[in-house]
Design a protein around this motif. Structure first.
Motif, PDB file in Angstrom:
ATOM      1  N   ASN A 196      36.021  54.465  54.422  1.00  0.00           N
ATOM      2  CA  ASN A 196      36.461  55.706  55.064  1.00  0.00           C
ATOM      3  C   ASN A 196      36.950  56.677  53.986  1.00  0.00           C
ATOM      4  OD1 ASN A 196      38.026  57.745  56.281  1.00  0.00           O
ATOM      5  ND2 ASN A 196      38.660  56.409  57.972  1.00  0.00           N
ATOM      6  N   PRO A 197      36.172  57.774  53.738  1.00  0.00           N
ATOM      7  CA  PRO A 197      36.544  58.691  52.650  1.00  0.00           C
ATOM      8  C   PRO A 197      37.836  59.463  52.912  1.00  0.00           C
ATOM      9  CG  PRO A 197      34.623  59.523  53.855  1.00  0.00           C
ATOM     10  CD  PRO A 197      34.919  58.171  54.408  1.00  0.00           C
ATOM     11  N   MET A 198      38.313  59.487  54.162  1.00  0.00           N
ATOM     12  CA  MET A 198      39.564  60.195  54.460  1.00  0.00           C
ATOM     13  C   MET A 198      40.770  59.308  54.111  1.00  0.00           C
ATOM     14  SD  MET A 198      38.544  63.064  55.501  1.00  0.00           S
ATOM     15  CE  MET A 198      39.997  63.831  56.222  1.00  0.00           C
ATOM     16  N   SER A 199      40.728  58.039  54.539  1.00  0.00           N
ATOM     17  CA  SER A 199      41.895  57.161  54.349  1.00  0.00           C
ATOM     18  C   SER A 199      41.743  56.243  53.135  1.00  0.00           C
ATOM     19  CB  SER A 199      42.078  56.293  55.592  1.00  0.00           C
ATOM     20  OG  SER A 199      40.949  55.423  55.729  1.00  0.00           O
ATOM     21  N   TYR A 200      40.515  56.207  52.543  1.00  0.00           N
ATOM     22  CA  TYR A 200      40.204  55.279  51.435  1.00  0.00           C
ATOM     23  C   TYR A 200      40.262  53.813  51.876  1.00  0.00           C
ATOM     24  CZ  TYR A 200      40.000  58.810  47.714  1.00  0.00           C
ATOM     25  OH  TYR A 200      39.635  59.843  46.904  1.00  0.00           O
ATOM     26  N   ASP A 201      40.165  53.561  53.203  1.00  0.00           N
ATOM     27  CA  ASP A 201      40.109  52.175  53.678  1.00  0.00           C
ATOM     28  C   ASP A 201      38.761  51.567  53.264  1.00  0.00           C
ATOM     29  OD1 ASP A 201      41.039  49.929  54.899  1.00  0.00           O
ATOM     30  OD2 ASP A 201      40.774  50.640  56.964  1.00  0.00           O
ATOM     31  N   TYR A 202      38.738  50.280  52.969  1.00  0.00           N
ATOM     32  CA  TYR A 202      37.535  49.555  52.507  1.00  0.00           C
ATOM     33  C   TYR A 202      36.929  50.225  51.254  1.00  0.00           C
ATOM     34  CZ  TYR A 202      37.579  47.033  56.972  1.00  0.00           C
ATOM     35  OH  TYR A 202      37.938  46.248  58.044  1.00  0.00           O
ATOM     36  N   ASP A 203      37.807  50.611  50.315  1.00  0.00           N
ATOM     37  CA  ASP A 203      37.344  51.319  49.108  1.00  0.00           C
ATOM     38  C   ASP A 203      36.841  50.309  48.075  1.00  0.00           C
ATOM     39  OD1 ASP A 203      36.828  53.237  47.231  1.00  0.00           O
ATOM     40  OD2 ASP A 203      38.920  53.630  46.718  1.00  0.00           O
ATOM     41  N   ILE A 204      35.616  49.825  48.307  1.00  0.00           N
ATOM     42  CA  ILE A 204      35.053  48.785  47.436  1.00  0.00           C
ATOM     43  C   ILE A 204      33.543  48.982  47.326  1.00  0.00           C
ATOM     44  CG2 ILE A 204      34.840  47.145  49.365  1.00  0.00           C
ATOM     45  CD1 ILE A 204      35.440  44.872  47.384  1.00  0.00           C
ATOM     46  N   ALA A 205      32.994  48.746  46.153  1.00  0.00           N
ATOM     47  CA  ALA A 205      31.546  48.835  45.941  1.00  0.00           C
ATOM     48  C   ALA A 205      31.120  47.723  44.996  1.00  0.00           C
ATOM     49  CB  ALA A 205      31.172  50.189  45.353  1.00  0.00           C
ATOM     50  N   LEU A 206      29.916  47.210  45.219  1.00  0.00           N
ATOM     51  CA  LEU A 206      29.328  46.202  44.336  1.00  0.00           C
ATOM     52  C   LEU A 206      28.142  46.810  43.621  1.00  0.00           C
ATOM     53  CD1 LEU A 206      29.714  43.298  46.848  1.00  0.00           C
ATOM     54  CD2 LEU A 206      30.652  43.272  44.524  1.00  0.00           C
ATOM     55  N   LEU A 207      28.052  46.567  42.307  1.00  0.00           N
ATOM     56  CA  LEU A 207      26.999  47.172  41.491  1.00  0.00           C
ATOM     57  C   LEU A 207      26.139  46.074  40.896  1.00  0.00           C
ATOM     58  CD1 LEU A 207      29.392  49.578  39.516  1.00  0.00           C
ATOM     59  CD2 LEU A 207      28.370  49.961  41.768  1.00  0.00           C
ATOM     60  N   GLU A 208      24.839  46.117  41.209  1.00  0.00           N
ATOM     61  CA  GLU A 208      23.923  45.124  40.640  1.00  0.00           C
ATOM     62  C   GLU A 208      23.299  45.707  39.371  1.00  0.00           C
ATOM     63  OE1 GLU A 208      20.272  42.142  41.972  1.00  0.00           O
ATOM     64  OE2 GLU A 208      20.661  43.950  43.163  1.00  0.00           O
ATOM     65  N   LEU A 209      23.344  44.932  38.288  1.00  0.00           N
ATOM     66  CA  LEU A 209      22.838  45.414  36.999  1.00  0.00           C
ATOM     67  C   LEU A 209      21.319  45.298  36.916  1.00  0.00           C
ATOM     68  CD1 LEU A 209      25.533  43.757  34.709  1.00  0.00           C
ATOM     69  CD2 LEU A 209      25.389  46.164  35.322  1.00  0.00           C
ATOM     70  N   SER A 210      20.724  46.170  36.120  1.00  0.00           N
ATOM     71  CA  SER A 210      19.264  46.158  35.958  1.00  0.00           C
ATOM     72  C   SER A 210      18.802  44.893  35.228  1.00  0.00           C
ATOM     73  CB  SER A 210      18.809  47.396  35.184  1.00  0.00           C
ATOM     74  OG  SER A 210      19.506  47.464  33.951  1.00  0.00           O
ATOM     75  N   GLU A 211      19.643  44.381  34.313  1.00  0.00           N
ATOM     76  CA  GLU A 211      19.341  43.094  33.672  1.00  0.00           C
ATOM     77  C   GLU A 211      20.663  42.401  33.371  1.00  0.00           C
ATOM     78  OE1 GLU A 211      17.937  43.478  29.457  1.00  0.00           O
ATOM     79  OE2 GLU A 211      17.653  45.573  30.032  1.00  0.00           O
ATOM     80  N   PRO A 212      20.666  41.054  33.305  1.00  0.00           N
ATOM     81  CA  PRO A 212      21.947  40.341  33.185  1.00  0.00           C
ATOM     82  C   PRO A 212      22.651  40.580  31.851  1.00  0.00           C
ATOM     83  CG  PRO A 212      20.095  38.799  33.115  1.00  0.00           C
ATOM     84  CD  PRO A 212      19.530  40.138  33.462  1.00  0.00           C
ATOM     85  N   LEU A 213      23.977  40.387  31.883  1.00  0.00           N
ATOM     86  CA  LEU A 213      24.803  40.487  30.674  1.00  0.00           C
ATOM     87  C   LEU A 213      24.759  39.177  29.905  1.00  0.00           C
ATOM     88  CD1 LEU A 213      27.994  42.078  32.277  1.00  0.00           C
ATOM     89  CD2 LEU A 213      26.507  43.213  30.617  1.00  0.00           C
ATOM     90  N   THR A 214      24.974  39.267  28.597  1.00  0.00           N
ATOM     91  CA  THR A 214      25.177  38.067  27.781  1.00  0.00           C
ATOM     92  C   THR A 214      26.662  37.984  27.495  1.00  0.00           C
ATOM     93  OG1 THR A 214      23.028  38.464  26.765  1.00  0.00           O
ATOM     94  CG2 THR A 214      24.490  36.898  25.650  1.00  0.00           C
ATOM     95  N   PHE A 215      27.308  36.910  27.961  1.00  0.00           N
ATOM     96  CA  PHE A 215      28.748  36.794  27.756  1.00  0.00           C
ATOM     97  C   PHE A 215      29.052  36.512  26.284  1.00  0.00           C
ATOM     98  CE2 PHE A 215      29.034  35.260  32.418  1.00  0.00           C
ATOM     99  CZ  PHE A 215      29.001  36.573  32.846  1.00  0.00           C
ATOM    100  N   SER A 216      30.220  37.011  25.832  1.00  0.00           N
ATOM    101  CA  SER A 216      30.594  36.896  24.414  1.00  0.00           C
ATOM    102  C   SER A 216      32.118  36.902  24.320  1.00  0.00           C
ATOM    103  CB  SER A 216      30.017  38.084  23.633  1.00  0.00           C
ATOM    104  OG  SER A 216      30.649  39.289  24.062  1.00  0.00           O
ATOM    105  N   ASN A 217      32.628  37.058  23.094  1.00  0.00           N
ATOM    106  CA  ASN A 217      34.085  37.132  22.897  1.00  0.00           C
ATOM    107  C   ASN A 217      34.691  38.323  23.618  1.00  0.00           C
ATOM    108  OD1 ASN A 217      33.886  35.033  21.057  1.00  0.00           O
ATOM    109  ND2 ASN A 217      33.474  36.429  19.375  1.00  0.00           N
ATOM    110  N   THR A 218      33.923  39.382  23.815  1.00  0.00           N
ATOM    111  CA  THR A 218      34.468  40.616  24.392  1.00  0.00           C
ATOM    112  C   THR A 218      33.878  40.928  25.769  1.00  0.00           C
ATOM    113  OG1 THR A 218      32.796  41.842  23.151  1.00  0.00           O
ATOM    114  CG2 THR A 218      34.973  41.686  22.159  1.00  0.00           C
ATOM    115  N   ILE A 219      32.983  40.061  26.263  1.00  0.00           N
ATOM    116  CA  ILE A 219      32.359  40.273  27.583  1.00  0.00           C
ATOM    117  C   ILE A 219      32.467  38.963  28.360  1.00  0.00           C
ATOM    118  CG2 ILE A 219      30.213  40.833  28.804  1.00  0.00           C
ATOM    119  CD1 ILE A 219      29.344  42.403  26.271  1.00  0.00           C
TER     120      ILE A 219
END
Length: 652
Positions: A499-522
């Motif tokens: 709800n853009p007025m009350s900001y209720d359910y203010d959540i979004a999921l973002l799918e990446l174009s290709e997977p991340l490689t985890f590291s010391n900083t990721i």
């Protein structure tokens, strides 16, 4: 005893070592030119059951400076470790330090010898092997009482322990005398203080210490400010033969005792703070002298002892007033059970077959389920997931738990609000088209990020197009790309009930174009189970690059910022936000004033550290009143309420 046995065993190992044949034994000569050596197998991995030794010598009247440019040893110091000695034999009375784990470039290990000899040992067991280390060494002038300390007569200045930020050398005494004009006094502020040693009583400081005006200081101090009674002050520094640390860095200035803080408020400890920090509920002076004799504002709670505190600190299970008056008339919290007589007991004592309430009401109706296992069986335990104890018979509470850890070893007290490299490895920067950093997000798997719907559901349809966005993971400085992984977006899934007025359910999921490689900083953050409890009063951290000043005229920050906040009681939160909070939201308020989640931090994570050693994301930066306002809380999307939707959408 275990450590002593290990030392003795290590000593024997070295004595039996055929040193001429061992590739793990080296004699090195330090010169003016920087030279390097590394552990065997570096940078792939060191061998199991290694006993390696590097003896470094320098000419007479010189000392050795040693710096580890890369350092990655197994995290448990009882198995694998590097120990450094101010001698040529591994004698514990001459140990400078012993370290393990992985250190980021921003926190390298650097030590200095007291004479012309130094010994480095690497001990490994047979289980986990890591890349090891690379070290550089060279000779430097030897530190003597003549080469440190001295007379300081400027109006203001800076001084530090020898070789700071390297470890200070063992066996050294220094003395600084600060002398200012007659009629003036001296103020000294230690901006960083670390003199930690194994087994030292910080009340006595019988090993390494700083002594000022007859009092010794040691250990790790987050702040220390001292004022002289006259126009001179003596500061003595002492290090004994074994174990050293990073030491200290301090600033000093002269001041007029009749007007010690022109235009500012003078604390009893001698430091100066802005006048508007007086009577705002926060202990800015450190001795509470700015919070005495106050008249409370409307957004403040009047304690029985006359102090004023932010309204939203009431009923957070922390005795903020000091006399408990802010916690007197409070209902029980989320993870507590209310007995018939009104007393509160922890939720996990309910139905444990023991009578914890006087009236037995905690055992009266026992079908409590705080965590549901994959096989649908129940566990009655608060925050059972990823706590390194298998509570479910199918162990489903401990699956998918490679999250919420920082691969890099960081100082516990890091000065300032700038984040260190690798301190928040799940933080992501979202760039919109060519406009640069626009929102934050967090890594929840190699393919999915978590953010706020209001970053995407705007008047402009371009904001909801995946092709408009670029994501940057592993970033600390917006101007530096080294070690950063850039990814496009494949899909943006905003919550259907947003709800853009009350900001209720203010959540979004973002799918990446290709997977991340985890590291010391990721690295991903842990997501809490729907039943996970983040109690009021719990200290947590919010991070982001948002604008540094309210109104946005400061521009987005280039360095990642962090602020410590604490979770606010839901009832209190609803009152201070005038009823605008839904059950999908939670509030937190600032533990130290000045820095807040600001515009541009939207979508970034609010994370809390659990005793299991993992970081869980409790909230997503959603909305709040202004920026860095001490008595106005920030409002976040409550992740536990939307955990099932996250799992259904992403499989994470």
């Amino acid at each position: 005893h275990h450590k002593q046995d290990r030392r003795a065993r290590m000593h024997e190992d070295f004595n039996y070592l055929d040193k001429k044949e061992s590739e793990c034994f080296s004699r090195l000569e330090a010169t003016d030119v920087v030279q390097a050596f590394h552990s065997p197998g570096f940078p792939v991995k060191y061998p199991a059951k290694s006993r390696c030794q590097w003896q470094i010598r320098a000419p007479e009247n010189h000392a050795i400076s040693l710096r580890f440019t890369q350092f990655h040893v197994e995290d448990d110091c009882s198995n694998d470790f590097v120990s450094i000695y101010d001698s040529l034999s591994p004698d514990s009375s001459q140990a400078i330090t012993e370290k393990c784990g992985q250190r980021p470039p921003s926190n390298p290990l650097q030590v200095v010898s007291s004479s012309n000899i130094l010994l480095v040992n690497l001990i490994t067991d047979s289980s986990t092997q890591r890349p090891g280390f690379r070290a550089e060494y060279s000779l430097i002038p030897i530190s003597t009482p003549k080469s440190c300390g001295g007379l300081l007569t400027n109006v203001q200045g800076e001084f530090s322990s020898p070789h700071h930020p390297s470890f200070y050398p063992p066996a050294l005494d220094c003395k600084w005398t600060i002398q200012v004009a007659a009629g003036q006094k001296v103020r000294v502020k230690f901006n960083m203080f670390r003199m930690k040693e194994p087994g030292v009583d910080v009340r006595e400081c019988h090993k390494d210490y700083v002594e000022v005006m007859g009092r010794k200081y040691c250990g790790e101090l987050s702040s220390l400010s001292l004022t002289s009674p006259t126009n001179t002050m003596d500061i003595s520094f002492h290090s004994d033969e074994s174990y050293t640390d990073k030491g200290f860095i301090a600033t000093y200035n002269a001041f007029n005792p009749k007007d010690p803080c022109p235009g500012l408020f003078a604390c009893a400890v001698g430091i100066c703070i802005a006048k508007d920090l007086k009577c705002d509920g926060w202990n800015d002076c450190g001795d509470m002298s700015d919070e005495m004799d106050c008249k409370c504002e409307k957004e403040q709670f009047a304690c029985d002892n006359g102090m004023c505190k932010p309204n939203y600190w009431v009923c957070d299970r922390v005795n903020d007033c000091g006399d408990d008056s802010d916690e007197k008339q409070c209902s029980c919290g989320d993870n507590e059970w209310r007995c018939g007589d009104g007393t509160c007991v922890p939720q996990d004592v309910v139905c444990d077959t023991r009578k914890d309430c006087e009236d037995g009401s905690d055992e009266a109706s026992c079908k409590v389920c705080t965590f549901t296992c994959k096989d649908k069986s129940c566990v009655n335990k608060v925050n059972a997931e990823c706590d390194r104890v298998a509570d479910c018979s199918d162990e489903s509470d401990e699956t998918n738990c490679d999250c919420g850890i920082r691969p890099y070893k960081l100082n516990r007290i890091v000065g300032g609000q700038n984040a260190e490299l690798g301190e928040w490895p799940w933080q992501v920067s979202l760039h919109f088209k060519t406009r640069g950093h626009t929102c934050g997000a967090s890594i929840i798997s190699d393919r999915w990020l978590l953010s706020a719907a209001h970053c995407f559901k705007t008047i402009s349809p371009e904001n909801h197009m995946a092709s408009s966005w670029q994501t940057y993971s592993g970033m600390q400085d917006q101007t530096k790309q080294a070690g950063v992984e850039r990814r496009g977006l494949k899909t943006i899934v905003s919550h259907p009930d947003y709800n853009p007025m009350s900001y209720d359910y203010d959540i979004a999921l973002l799918e990446l174009s290709e997977p991340l490689t985890f590291s010391n900083t990721i690295h991903p953050v842990c997501l809490p189970a729907p039943s996970h409890v983040f109690p009021a009063g719990l200290p947590c951290w919010v991070t982001g690059w948002g604008t540094l000043r309210e109104g946005g005229n400061g521009g987005a920050g280039t360095l990642l910022q962090k602020a410590e906040v604490k979770i606010i009681n839901d009832t209190v939160c609803n009152v201070v936000t005038e009823g605008q909070v839904t059950s999908r939201m939670l509030c937190s308020g600032f533990l130290s004033g000045g820095v807040d989640a600001c515009q541009g931090d939207s979508g970034g994570p609010l994370v809390c550290f659990e005793e299991s050693g993992k970081w869980f994301q409790s909230g997503i930066v959603s909305w709040g009143e202004g920026c860095a306002r001490r008595n106005k809380p920030g409002v976040y999307t409550r992740v536990t309420k939307l955990r099932d939707w996250i799992r259904t959408t992403t499989g994470v």
